[in-house]
Design an enzyme around this catalytic site. Structure first.
Site, PDB file in Angstrom:
ATOM      1  CG  HIS A 135      -0.179   0.156   2.521  1.00 39.87           C
ATOM      2  ND1 HIS A 135       0.572  -0.863   3.066  1.00 39.87           N
ATOM      3  CD2 HIS A 135      -0.066   1.192   3.394  1.00 39.87           C
ATOM      4  CE1 HIS A 135       1.120  -0.471   4.195  1.00 39.87           C
ATOM      5  NE2 HIS A 135       0.749   0.780   4.418  1.00 39.87           N
ATOM      6  CG  ASP A 169       1.685   5.025   4.875  1.00 42.75           C
ATOM      7  OD1 ASP A 169       1.176   3.887   4.978  1.00 42.75           O
ATOM      8  OD2 ASP A 169       2.819   5.296   5.313  1.00 42.75           O
ATOM      9  CG  HIS A 184       5.146   0.985   2.948  1.00 42.42           C
ATOM     10  ND1 HIS A 184       4.447   2.065   2.472  1.00 42.42           N
ATOM     11  CD2 HIS A 184       4.682   0.776   4.219  1.00 42.42           C
ATOM     12  CE1 HIS A 184       3.626   2.515   3.397  1.00 42.42           C
ATOM     13  NE2 HIS A 184       3.737   1.746   4.465  1.00 42.42           N
TER      14      HIS A 184
END
Length: 280
Positions: A103, A105, A254
């Site tokens: 994903h 953030d 990440h």
């Protein structure tokens, strides 16, 4: 200050910097440029207080307060959100299973986080082997590697991003859900400082592609999400106590690798930097 590339596409280590000692303007500018170029930076052997982490976060922009910090925060430093598997008095002190799927953030927000920082206070180990790696995938390099025909076909498309799309391991309130209604973003976005294009599409968070039916949307999301995380675009960070890692949420995705359990303890301090509305 010395720079060492982590891989050909993703990440760089910065050496010769003591964050706790403070940074002059020239050094601060140089560090921001390294982040812009490599997407992820890390500094080892740092010893900082929560206040110093927040100060270092300001180098990259205005710190934000994550909704999880209201439950898992640090007194006096509301910008810090604790990620940890540790319990105190029978209760968790932080989010245990944070970010275990690929994903970027806060992609579900109107103005997603520009950057995220983690400081390693405790790192789980097994007979000296560090556990709990974090993997980073360079979505800008992934865009560059696409065939021109496909770039032309998807450049300008927009996706719907939905806070409710991802399975979460910490409870969220109705107020949190209401705070982040579904939002549309370009699935190819330009970096606000460098102008470099990146794929901006996240499995689960991105629930559909505007103008395409459900089957077409799902197929495109899956294909591009898989492309971003090909091995040639990935740097996997092996944590050490005292590490500071900063990543650019426009450029990279990440995920946390959850290969540890108590009594192996993990404790991270997280800060985020406010971002802007993604632009084509």
């Amino acid at each position: 200050m010395e720079i060492r590339k982590a891989t050909d596409t993703t990440g760089a280590e910065i050496l010769g910097i003591d964050v706790a000692a403070g940074l002059d303007r020239k050094t601060a500018y140089a560090i921001r440029k390294v982040l812009d170029e490599h997407g992820v930076i890390f500094l080892r052997n740092q010893c900082i207080t929560p206040e110093q982490q927040v100060d270092f976060t300001r180098l990259f922009g205005e710190p934000d307060i994550n909704f999880n910090a209201l439950r898992f925060g640090i007194d006096g430093s509301p910008e810090i959100y604790i990620i940890s598997n540790i319990n105190k008095d029978g209760k968790p002190i932080g989010t245990r299973r944070a970010g275990e799927t690929w994903h970027t953030d806060m992609s579900y927000a109107k103005e997603p986080a520009a950057a995220t920082m983690l400081f390693a206070v405790e790192v789980p180990t097994l007979q000296g082997l560090p556990l709990g790696d974090t993997a980073f995938a360079n979505a800008a390099a992934a865009w560059d590697a696409l065939p021109t025909e496909l770039q032309d076909a998807i450049n300008g498309l927009r996706g719907t991003f939905d806070f409710r799309g991802r399975k979460r391991n910490s409870p969220v309130s109705a107020e949190d859900i209401a705070k982040y209604p579904p939002i549309d973003h370009p699935i190819v976005r330009s970096h606000p400082r460098t102008g470099r294009k990146s794929l901006y599409i996240v499995r689960d968070d991105c629930t559909s592609i505007i103008g395409k039916d459900a089957q077409e949307s799902a197929a495109l999301i899956e294909a591009l999400a898989d492309h971003i995380v090909k091995p040639e675009f990935i740097y996997q960070h092996k944590w050490q106590v005292g590490d500071i890692v900063v990543w650019d949420n426009c450029t990279v995705q990440h995920r946390a690798i959850l290969d540890y359990e108590l009594p192996q303890r993990r404790l991270m301090w997280r800060t985020t930097v406010k971002g802007t509305i993604p632009q084509l």
